[in-house]
Scaffold this motif. Structure first.
Motif: not given
Length: 98
Positions: A13-33
């Motif tokens: 449960e404690s590792e779920a939040q940062p991992r999902s946040a990094r996925v969102v950041v990677c997807i935002l990087a893809l969309l912004s590129t």
């Protein structure tokens, strides 16, 4: 002593939040590129701004624990940095010839 050791063991449960946040950041990087490359056809200065955001998001996304996300972030970093350099050089060349 056992209480201290058990409190340091990470739970899923404690590792779920940062991992999902990094996925969102990677997807935002893809969309912004992608948005920066599309924006290049219409407005070069806006493309520079969006590309700079994509570079920052890609650098943040490279800290992901998953290999596929690191590869995606690296690819987006190369694509957005290339666009940033080329468009900035074009704008500088145009401004110097005026």
């Amino acid at each position: 002593m056992e209480e201290n050791i058990s409190s340091k063991i990470p739970t899923p449960e404690s590792e779920a939040q940062p991992r999902s946040a990094r996925v969102v950041v990677c997807i935002l990087a893809l969309l912004s590129t992608i948005a920066a490359w599309v924006c290049t056809a219409y407005n070069a200065r806006a493309a520079i701004a969006v590309s700079l955001v994509a570079v920052i998001l890609s650098i943040v996304g490279m800290s992901s624990g998953r290999r596929c996300l690191r590869i995606l972030s690296t690819t987006m970093l190369i694509a957005s940095a290339t666009l940033l350099v080329v468009v900035a050089a074009f704008i500088i060349a145009v401004l110097l010839t005026i």
